[in-house]
Design a protein around this motif. Sequence first.
Motif, PDB file in Angstrom:
ATOM      1  N   ALA A  78      -2.175  -2.825 -12.831  1.00 50.06           N
ATOM      2  CA  ALA A  78      -2.146  -2.421 -11.428  1.00 50.06           C
ATOM      3  C   ALA A  78      -1.707  -0.966 -11.289  1.00 50.06           C
ATOM      4  O   ALA A  78      -2.280  -0.208 -10.493  1.00 50.06           O
ATOM      5  N   LEU A  79      -0.718  -0.557 -12.062  1.00 54.61           N
ATOM      6  CA  LEU A  79      -0.257   0.831 -12.017  1.00 54.61           C
ATOM      7  C   LEU A  79      -1.348   1.781 -12.493  1.00 54.61           C
ATOM      8  O   LEU A  79      -1.590   2.820 -11.879  1.00 54.61           O
ATOM      9  N   THR A  80      -2.015   1.415 -13.562  1.00 57.34           N
ATOM     10  CA  THR A  80      -3.107   2.239 -14.082  1.00 57.34           C
ATOM     11  C   THR A  80      -4.230   2.353 -13.059  1.00 57.34           C
ATOM     12  O   THR A  80      -4.760   3.444 -12.820  1.00 57.34           O
ATOM     13  N   PRO A  92      -6.509   7.209  -1.838  1.00 65.27           N
ATOM     14  CA  PRO A  92      -5.060   7.016  -1.792  1.00 65.27           C
ATOM     15  C   PRO A  92      -4.602   5.707  -1.154  1.00 65.27           C
ATOM     16  O   PRO A  92      -3.590   5.155  -1.571  1.00 65.27           O
ATOM     17  N   ALA A  93      -5.332   5.199  -0.166  1.00 68.79           N
ATOM     18  CA  ALA A  93      -4.916   3.928   0.453  1.00 68.79           C
ATOM     19  C   ALA A  93      -5.039   2.784  -0.551  1.00 68.79           C
ATOM     20  O   ALA A  93      -4.135   1.945  -0.666  1.00 68.79           O
ATOM     21  N   ALA A  94      -6.158   2.757  -1.288  1.00 65.20           N
ATOM     22  CA  ALA A  94      -6.334   1.732  -2.320  1.00 65.20           C
ATOM     23  C   ALA A  94      -5.297   1.918  -3.425  1.00 65.20           C
ATOM     24  O   ALA A  94      -4.767   0.942  -3.971  1.00 65.20           O
ATOM     25  N   ALA A  95      -5.002   3.171  -3.739  1.00 63.77           N
ATOM     26  CA  ALA A  95      -3.996   3.462  -4.768  1.00 63.77           C
ATOM     27  C   ALA A  95      -2.633   2.926  -4.350  1.00 63.77           C
ATOM     28  O   ALA A  95      -1.926   2.308  -5.155  1.00 63.77           O
ATOM     29  N   ALA A  96      -2.266   3.151  -3.095  1.00 68.92           N
ATOM     30  CA  ALA A  96      -0.967   2.666  -2.610  1.00 68.92           C
ATOM     31  C   ALA A  96      -0.877   1.150  -2.729  1.00 68.92           C
ATOM     32  O   ALA A  96       0.157   0.613  -3.139  1.00 68.92           O
ATOM     33  N   ALA A 101       0.822   8.576  -2.780  1.00 69.36           N
ATOM     34  CA  ALA A 101      -0.352   7.843  -2.310  1.00 69.36           C
ATOM     35  C   ALA A 101      -0.266   7.565  -0.816  1.00 69.36           C
ATOM     36  O   ALA A 101      -1.233   7.760  -0.078  1.00 69.36           O
ATOM     37  N   ARG A 102       0.896   7.124  -0.358  1.00 71.41           N
ATOM     38  CA  ARG A 102       1.044   6.828   1.074  1.00 71.41           C
ATOM     39  C   ARG A 102       0.882   8.103   1.907  1.00 71.41           C
ATOM     40  O   ARG A 102       0.248   8.080   2.961  1.00 71.41           O
ATOM     41  N   ALA A 103       1.446   9.204   1.433  1.00 70.64           N
ATOM     42  CA  ALA A 103       1.309  10.471   2.158  1.00 70.64           C
ATOM     43  C   ALA A 103      -0.149  10.914   2.215  1.00 70.64           C
ATOM     44  O   ALA A 103      -0.650  11.298   3.275  1.00 70.64           O
ATOM     45  N   LYS A 104      -0.836  10.859   1.087  1.00 69.50           N
ATOM     46  CA  LYS A 104      -2.238  11.275   1.050  1.00 69.50           C
ATOM     47  C   LYS A 104      -3.135  10.351   1.860  1.00 69.50           C
ATOM     48  O   LYS A 104      -4.196  10.769   2.313  1.00 69.50           O
ATOM     49  N   ALA A 105      -2.707   9.114   2.045  1.00 69.80           N
ATOM     50  CA  ALA A 105      -3.478   8.162   2.842  1.00 69.80           C
ATOM     51  C   ALA A 105      -3.235   8.358   4.341  1.00 69.80           C
ATOM     52  O   ALA A 105      -3.849   7.686   5.160  1.00 69.80           O
ATOM     53  N   GLY A 106      -2.327   9.266   4.679  1.00 74.43           N
ATOM     54  CA  GLY A 106      -2.023   9.508   6.083  1.00 74.43           C
ATOM     55  C   GLY A 106      -1.013   8.546   6.668  1.00 74.43           C
ATOM     56  O   GLY A 106      -0.847   8.477   7.879  1.00 74.43           O
ATOM     57  N   ASP A 107      -0.319   7.823   5.831  1.00 75.40           N
ATOM     58  CA  ASP A 107       0.686   6.848   6.255  1.00 75.40           C
ATOM     59  C   ASP A 107       2.064   7.508   6.206  1.00 75.40           C
ATOM     60  O   ASP A 107       2.824   7.332   5.255  1.00 75.40           O
ATOM     61  N   GLN A 155      -7.131   5.503  -8.984  1.00 79.04           N
ATOM     62  CA  GLN A 155      -7.601   5.599  -7.605  1.00 79.04           C
ATOM     63  C   GLN A 155      -7.039   6.834  -6.910  1.00 79.04           C
ATOM     64  O   GLN A 155      -7.729   7.481  -6.126  1.00 79.04           O
ATOM     65  N   LEU A 156      -5.804   7.173  -7.200  1.00 75.59           N
ATOM     66  CA  LEU A 156      -5.164   8.320  -6.566  1.00 75.59           C
ATOM     67  C   LEU A 156      -5.629   9.641  -7.158  1.00 75.59           C
ATOM     68  O   LEU A 156      -6.028  10.544  -6.427  1.00 75.59           O
TER      69      LEU A 156
END
Length: 97
Positions: free
Chosen positions: A16-18, A30-34, A60-66, A23-24
């Motif tokens: 999952a981490l990989t 980034p949303a899928a990565a998070a 990831a959360r920052a890049k996803a706009g969260d 994804q990121l």
Amino acid sequence: RILTEHGTDARAPLAALTLGRIQLKSLGSPAAAATAIQRAIGLGVPAGLAEDAYGLLVEARAKAGDAAGARAAYADFVARFPGSARAAELRRWVPDP
């Protein structure tokens, strides 16, 4: 495939981490990565990779706009790794409220 067919396997957190890292960093998702990174953390990512996983979650959360998710992930990072040199680096991903 490991995650969907063998989610309880000891290798699932690393898979999952990989997946989240790919994804990121490579796929621009980034949303899928998070989601994948959060899953890795929930499954019990190995202790030696935990700091990296939590740091990737902030990014990831920052890049996803969260913004709220990025702030929460950063707060969790600082609480879990209070002496980390990476905290200052990760702060740039956290928008002010």
